[in-house]
Enzyme design. Structure first.
Site, PDB file in Angstrom:
ATOM      1  N   ASN A 173      35.184  35.858  35.917  1.00 29.19           N
ATOM      2  CA  ASN A 173      34.709  36.129  37.418  1.00 29.19           C
ATOM      3  C   ASN A 173      33.530  36.887  37.432  1.00 29.19           C
ATOM      4  OD1 ASN A 173      34.460  36.567  39.954  1.00 29.19           O
ATOM      5  ND2 ASN A 173      36.567  37.543  39.997  1.00 29.19           N
ATOM      6  N   TRP A 174      32.231  36.393  37.665  1.00 29.66           N
ATOM      7  CA  TRP A 174      31.406  37.266  37.415  1.00 29.66           C
ATOM      8  C   TRP A 174      31.061  38.216  38.639  1.00 29.66           C
ATOM      9  CZ3 TRP A 174      27.028  33.215  35.475  1.00 29.66           C
ATOM     10  CH2 TRP A 174      27.247  32.856  34.174  1.00 29.66           C
ATOM     11  N   LYS A 175      31.949  37.891  39.571  1.00 30.43           N
ATOM     12  CA  LYS A 175      31.604  38.692  41.159  1.00 30.43           C
ATOM     13  C   LYS A 175      30.267  38.904  41.285  1.00 30.43           C
ATOM     14  CE  LYS A 175      36.048  40.905  39.564  1.00 30.43           C
ATOM     15  NZ  LYS A 175      36.881  42.081  39.676  1.00 30.43           N
ATOM     16  N   HIS A 207      41.043  35.978  46.181  1.00 28.58           N
ATOM     17  CA  HIS A 207      40.673  36.949  45.203  1.00 28.58           C
ATOM     18  C   HIS A 207      41.207  38.313  45.907  1.00 28.58           C
ATOM     19  CE1 HIS A 207      38.900  39.807  42.718  1.00 28.58           C
ATOM     20  NE2 HIS A 207      39.270  39.033  41.703  1.00 28.58           N
ATOM     21  N   GLU A 243      39.828  40.753  45.988  1.00 30.70           N
ATOM     22  CA  GLU A 243      38.514  41.509  46.756  1.00 30.70           C
ATOM     23  C   GLU A 243      38.164  40.785  48.002  1.00 30.70           C
ATOM     24  OE1 GLU A 243      36.131  41.611  43.324  1.00 30.70           O
ATOM     25  OE2 GLU A 243      37.532  42.910  42.234  1.00 30.70           O
ATOM     26  N   GLU A 254      47.163  38.343  39.945  1.00 30.53           N
ATOM     27  CA  GLU A 254      46.421  39.489  39.390  1.00 30.53           C
ATOM     28  C   GLU A 254      46.611  40.813  40.357  1.00 30.53           C
ATOM     29  OE1 GLU A 254      42.033  38.436  38.055  1.00 30.53           O
ATOM     30  OE2 GLU A 254      42.067  38.186  40.257  1.00 30.53           O
ATOM     31  N   GLY A 271      39.860  45.868  37.609  1.00 26.33           N
ATOM     32  CA  GLY A 271      38.824  46.968  37.454  1.00 26.33           C
ATOM     33  C   GLY A 271      39.257  48.387  37.070  1.00 26.33           C
ATOM     34  N   SER A 298      42.075  43.693  34.403  1.00 26.81           N
ATOM     35  CA  SER A 298      41.647  44.576  33.066  1.00 26.81           C
ATOM     36  C   SER A 298      41.917  43.962  31.661  1.00 26.81           C
ATOM     37  CB  SER A 298      42.327  46.170  33.287  1.00 26.81           C
ATOM     38  OG  SER A 298      41.753  46.692  34.282  1.00 26.81           O
ATOM     39  N   GLY A 343      37.156  39.703  34.760  1.00 22.49           N
ATOM     40  CA  GLY A 343      36.009  40.121  35.555  1.00 22.49           C
ATOM     41  C   GLY A 343      35.099  40.702  34.525  1.00 22.49           C
ATOM     42  N   GLY A 344      35.267  42.194  34.555  1.00 19.95           N
ATOM     43  CA  GLY A 344      34.331  43.048  33.567  1.00 19.95           C
ATOM     44  C   GLY A 344      34.072  42.668  32.260  1.00 19.95           C
TER      45      GLY A 344
END
Ligand code: PGA
Length: 249
Positions: A9-11, A96, A98, A166, A172, A210, A231-232
């Site tokens: 997930n590149w956000k 998601h 967010e 999640e 994150g 994470s 993500g990260g």
């Protein structure tokens, strides 16, 4: 060996030109493994570039990070399932954390989005998860069940829907769920999916929050986890390739 799924997930990162460079580096660093699929969720503007760059690789797929529930119309800033599909997406994230917590997306909206995704021939990846306060109050399974019920409970078909568990407190933050904690929630989700019979088997459930090169193998050693949503740690193509290569099931 069981099949494993690795979702990136590149956000709000990686534009179209960067997506081409990223995926050229990724495909160079990661050759096809028969037991693994890798999914990429670029920002909407980069879906087409990403899809074109990996068109030759059947083990790699592209999805949208979010869609609107209406097929078209006056919804400034939003994209429909059909628009994502036209750009080359085969999948879409829905609900998601967010979207829910930063943009105020409701449980009811996730249900409408699942229907819209399926109508646009996108495979939904429904994200569910509890906040820290909910976990500490012992409400993890009731919260996740409520989210599943809202998004999928009204269905009578047997569509293929992937679930991503999640926990909000793990996204994150550098604080991942332990494999045992994640497995417990995955078991509850799997039991719900089997009992309610509103999605088609196999019931694929990813863990996210994470996940990185250091903890991915340990998490995926837990058989309840069919893959990871990252993500990260997916933003660097070589690091992501290494994670996918080495985190064997
Ligand atoms: P993270 O994000 O890996 O950076 O925690 C996961 C996600 O939001 O899907």
């Amino acid at each position: 060996m069981r099949p494993l799924l690795f979702a990136a997930n590149w956000k709000m990162n990686i534009g179209p030109a960067e997506a081409r460079t990223y995926l050229a580096a990724f495909t160079k660093a990661y050759g096809r493994h028969p037991d693994r699929e890798v999914w990429f969720f670029p920002p909407a503007v980069s879906i087409e570039a990403a899809a074109q760059t990996i068109a030759q690789r059947r083990d790699l797929r592209v999805g949208a990070q979010d869609i609107h529930w209406e097929p078209k119309g006056a919804f400034t800033g939003a994209i429909s399932g059909s628009l994502a599909n036209q750009a080359g997406a085969h999948l879409t994230l829905i609900g998601h954390s967010e979207r829910r917590h930063v943009f105020g997306e409701t449980d009811a909206e996730t249900g409408k989005k699942v229907t819209a995704a399926l109508a646009a021939e996108l495979q939904p990846v429904l994200c569910v998860g509890e906040t820290l306060a909910q976990r500490e109050a012992g409400e993890t399974v009731p919260v996740v069940t409520r989210q599943l019920e809202a998004a999928l409970g009204g269905r009578d078909g047997k569509a293929r829907v992937t679930i991503a568990y999640e926990p909000v407190w793990a996204i994150g933050t550098g604080r991942n769920a332990t494999p045992k904690d994640a497995a417990e929630v995955h078991r509850a989700i799997r039991a719900w999916l089997k009992a309610r019979a509103v999605t088609a088997p196999p019931f694929v459930i990813l863990y996210g929050g994470s996940v990185n090169l250091k903890n991915a193998a340990e998490l995926l050693a837990e058989h309840e986890l069919d893959g990871v949503l990252v993500g990260g740690a997916s933003l660097d193509p070589r690091g992501w390739a290494q994670l996918v290569r080495t985190a064997a099931g």
